[in-house]
Design a protein around this motif. Structure first.
Motif, PDB file in Angstrom:
ATOM      1  N   LEU A 125       0.829  -1.203   0.000  1.00 36.44           N
ATOM      2  CA  LEU A 125       0.000   0.000   0.000  1.00 36.44           C
ATOM      3  C   LEU A 125       0.863   1.253   0.000  1.00 36.44           C
ATOM      4  CD1 LEU A 125      -3.008   1.029   0.333  1.00 36.44           C
ATOM      5  CD2 LEU A 125      -2.503   1.181   2.776  1.00 36.44           C
ATOM      6  N   ASN A 126       1.909   1.246   0.814  1.00 37.39           N
ATOM      7  CA  ASN A 126       2.799   2.397   0.898  1.00 37.39           C
ATOM      8  C   ASN A 126       3.520   2.632  -0.435  1.00 37.39           C
ATOM      9  OD1 ASN A 126       4.234   4.417   2.785  1.00 37.39           O
ATOM     10  ND2 ASN A 126       5.939   3.324   1.859  1.00 37.39           N
ATOM     11  N   ASP A 127       4.011   1.549  -1.041  1.00 37.80           N
ATOM     12  CA  ASP A 127       4.688   1.691  -2.330  1.00 37.80           C
ATOM     13  C   ASP A 127       3.725   2.141  -3.428  1.00 37.80           C
ATOM     14  OD1 ASP A 127       6.929   0.864  -1.040  1.00 37.80           O
ATOM     15  OD2 ASP A 127       7.211  -0.992  -2.177  1.00 37.80           O
ATOM     16  N   TYR A 128       2.485   1.724  -3.323  1.00 41.92           N
ATOM     17  CA  TYR A 128       1.473   2.117  -4.316  1.00 41.92           C
ATOM     18  C   TYR A 128       1.252   3.636  -4.278  1.00 41.92           C
ATOM     19  CZ  TYR A 128      -3.004   2.311  -6.780  1.00 41.92           C
ATOM     20  OH  TYR A 128      -4.019   2.627  -7.658  1.00 41.92           O
ATOM     21  N   PHE A 129       1.089   4.190  -3.101  1.00 45.99           N
ATOM     22  CA  PHE A 129       0.821   5.631  -2.990  1.00 45.99           C
ATOM     23  C   PHE A 129       2.084   6.472  -3.186  1.00 45.99           C
ATOM     24  CE2 PHE A 129      -3.070   4.187  -0.866  1.00 45.99           C
ATOM     25  CZ  PHE A 129      -3.996   5.041  -1.440  1.00 45.99           C
ATOM     26  N   ASP A 130       3.261   5.886  -2.919  1.00 40.32           N
ATOM     27  CA  ASP A 130       4.510   6.647  -3.025  1.00 40.32           C
ATOM     28  C   ASP A 130       5.233   6.390  -4.349  1.00 40.32           C
ATOM     29  OD1 ASP A 130       4.111   7.728  -0.545  1.00 40.32           O
ATOM     30  OD2 ASP A 130       5.482   6.381   0.506  1.00 40.32           O
ATOM     31  N   ARG A 131       4.558   5.782  -5.310  1.00 42.45           N
ATOM     32  CA  ARG A 131       5.248   5.351  -6.522  1.00 42.45           C
ATOM     33  C   ARG A 131       5.888   6.518  -7.277  1.00 42.45           C
ATOM     34  NH1 ARG A 131      -0.231   5.093  -7.146  1.00 42.45           N
ATOM     35  NH2 ARG A 131      -1.182   6.090  -8.966  1.00 42.45           N
ATOM     36  N   ALA A 132       5.246   7.678  -7.306  1.00 41.39           N
ATOM     37  CA  ALA A 132       5.801   8.815  -8.050  1.00 41.39           C
ATOM     38  C   ALA A 132       7.076   9.328  -7.390  1.00 41.39           C
ATOM     39  CB  ALA A 132       4.763   9.924  -8.153  1.00 41.39           C
ATOM     40  N   ALA A 133       7.024   9.496  -6.052  1.00 36.76           N
ATOM     41  CA  ALA A 133       8.208   9.967  -5.339  1.00 36.76           C
ATOM     42  C   ALA A 133       9.314   8.920  -5.370  1.00 36.76           C
ATOM     43  CB  ALA A 133       7.843  10.310  -3.895  1.00 36.76           C
ATOM     44  N   ASP A 134       8.942   7.645  -5.261  1.00 30.49           N
ATOM     45  CA  ASP A 134       9.947   6.575  -5.316  1.00 30.49           C
ATOM     46  C   ASP A 134      10.659   6.576  -6.666  1.00 30.49           C
ATOM     47  OD1 ASP A 134       9.386   5.754  -2.774  1.00 30.49           O
ATOM     48  OD2 ASP A 134       8.199   4.012  -3.353  1.00 30.49           O
ATOM     49  N   ALA A 135       9.935   6.855  -7.729  1.00 31.33           N
ATOM     50  CA  ALA A 135      10.521   6.846  -9.073  1.00 31.33           C
ATOM     51  C   ALA A 135      11.606   7.913  -9.230  1.00 31.33           C
ATOM     52  CB  ALA A 135       9.436   7.050 -10.126  1.00 31.33           C
ATOM     53  N   ALA A 136      11.528   8.958  -8.413  1.00 28.72           N
ATOM     54  CA  ALA A 136      12.527  10.032  -8.487  1.00 28.72           C
ATOM     55  C   ALA A 136      13.656   9.837  -7.488  1.00 28.72           C
ATOM     56  CB  ALA A 136      11.847  11.382  -8.233  1.00 28.72           C
ATOM     57  N   HIS A 137      13.585   8.790  -6.687  1.00 27.48           N
ATOM     58  CA  HIS A 137      14.592   8.530  -5.649  1.00 27.48           C
ATOM     59  C   HIS A 137      15.700   7.652  -6.235  1.00 27.48           C
ATOM     60  CE1 HIS A 137      16.347   6.972  -1.891  1.00 27.48           C
ATOM     61  NE2 HIS A 137      15.822   8.032  -1.318  1.00 27.48           N
ATOM     62  N   PRO A 138      16.978   7.941  -5.902  1.00 29.39           N
ATOM     63  CA  PRO A 138      18.082   7.172  -6.509  1.00 29.39           C
ATOM     64  C   PRO A 138      18.060   5.684  -6.183  1.00 29.39           C
ATOM     65  CG  PRO A 138      18.851   8.620  -4.735  1.00 29.39           C
ATOM     66  CD  PRO A 138      17.455   9.017  -5.041  1.00 29.39           C
ATOM     67  N   LYS A 139      17.535   5.293  -5.017  1.00 26.20           N
ATOM     68  CA  LYS A 139      17.482   3.881  -4.638  1.00 26.20           C
ATOM     69  C   LYS A 139      16.081   3.298  -4.776  1.00 26.20           C
ATOM     70  CE  LYS A 139      21.328   4.023  -1.316  1.00 26.20           C
ATOM     71  NZ  LYS A 139      21.720   3.794   0.112  1.00 26.20           N
ATOM     72  N   LYS A 140      15.085   4.056  -4.329  1.00 30.52           N
ATOM     73  CA  LYS A 140      13.722   3.529  -4.298  1.00 30.52           C
ATOM     74  C   LYS A 140      13.104   3.396  -5.685  1.00 30.52           C
ATOM     75  CE  LYS A 140      12.787   5.331   0.342  1.00 30.52           C
ATOM     76  NZ  LYS A 140      11.919   6.202   1.175  1.00 30.52           N
ATOM     77  N   ARG A 141      13.729   3.994  -6.708  1.00 31.78           N
ATOM     78  CA  ARG A 141      13.175   3.883  -8.059  1.00 31.78           C
ATOM     79  C   ARG A 141      13.229   2.451  -8.584  1.00 31.78           C
ATOM     80  NH1 ARG A 141      17.907   6.885 -11.654  1.00 31.78           N
ATOM     81  NH2 ARG A 141      19.635   5.507 -11.062  1.00 31.78           N
ATOM     82  N   TYR A 142      14.022   1.603  -7.938  1.00 31.51           N
ATOM     83  CA  TYR A 142      14.112   0.201  -8.352  1.00 31.51           C
ATOM     84  C   TYR A 142      13.059  -0.673  -7.672  1.00 31.51           C
ATOM     85  CZ  TYR A 142      18.609   1.733 -10.187  1.00 31.51           C
ATOM     86  OH  TYR A 142      19.589   2.402 -10.878  1.00 31.51           O
TER      87      TYR A 142
END
Length: 293
Positions: free
Chosen positions: A55-72
């Protein structure tokens, strides 16, 4: 399938070990029925915690995509589609609540429901509130402990509750400190990050909070081991012998936090460090020997 497994974060299920504490201190590890009831609670929390991560990754997908590590991460990278993620969340939510209900464990189902409600609020809003974010993490661990004690049919000691609360605050503030230190360019470089709340912390503040909660964890655990109620419940006055093991574990974690660059992923760090693994094993062996004799 590998992406889905990664999305579930099975390495984080170590945190659900708090559910098993009730089994150890209820003297019920030799009772198959009691062990099964606690195991149901453990599996339910594994599904619930994985549901929260998805659930957290679903809502944070846009910010994660811009993160150097979390984009993976699977959702941010597109390895797991949005529809797949929604289906997975629904399955995990239903499984986490349905499993204890299927075996008539209403108190366990209620605790799991409270955990899911807390983490939905955390994902949508509370994780951006300074201090509240870490207290929510601590509350999640307290609910795990409550689940295990309800399943085992025991009343947790007040000192056990206080110790668990302080220990989880300690791990939470240590995690926040590690995240601040790991940010290239400092806290001000966190614009657009999923950890916006870090801009309201400072390394100095977190150093103080880590020191306070680490000290409180050891103090409350020591008081738990020498409490007359604890001695009467477990039939031994020698649980204080485990205090040096716990003290070493906390000090080792502090060493890893300040010198080893650890702390961002407590579950991973606890599994990765051989000395902490040995300390946990030694604690379990000594407790079982003392309580079981």
């Amino acid at each position: 399938m590998n992406a889905i497994i990664s999305l579930l974060r099975p390495q984080q299920w170590l945190k659900n070990g708090f559910v098993l504490i009730g089994l150890i201190f209820s003297h019920g590890w030799a009772d198959p029925y009691l062990a099964f009831k606690v195991a149901v609670g453990f599996v339910a929390f594994c599904m619930a915690s994985s549901a929260v991560y998805v659930l957290n990754d679903y809502f944070d997908r846009a910010a994660d995509a811009a993160h150097p590590k979390k984009r993976y991460r699977p959702i941010a990278s597109g390895l797991v589609g949005l529809r797949q993620a929604r289906v997975l969340i629904a399955i995990l939510f239903c499984g986490a609540l349905g499993l204890p209900l299927a075996f008539g464990q209403w108190p366990v189902a209620l605790v799991v429901a409270c955990y899911l409600a807390l983490n939905i609020a955390y994902t949508l809003r509370l994780k951006h509130k300074v201090l509240v974010d870490v207290f929510c993490i601590a509350a999640g661990f307290m609910l795990r402990l409550a689940c295990g004690t309800y399943a085992a049919g025991i009343k947790p000691s007040r000192w056990m509750l206080l110790c668990s609360f302080m220990l989880t605050l300690f791990l939470g503030f240590a995690k926040r400190r590690a995240e601040i230190v790991a940010v290239p360019g400092g806290v001000l470089a966190l614009e657009g990050s999923t950890r916006i709340v870090l801009r309201h912390y400072s390394a100095q503040l977190l150093d103080n909070l880590v020191a306070i909660t680490a000290s409180a964890s050891l103090l409350t655990y020591g008081l738990y081991t020498v409490d007359a109620e604890t001695a009467a419940l477990h039939g031994t006055q020698h649980l204080v012998l485990t205090l040096p093991i716990v003290t070493f574990g906390v000090f080792r974690y502090l060493y890893l936090l300040y010198r080893g660059g650890s702390g961002e992923e407590p579950g991973r760090d606890l599994l990765a460090d051989s000395q902490i693994r040995m300390a946990v094993l030694a604690w379990v062996i000594v407790v079982v020997l003392l309580v079981g004799t």
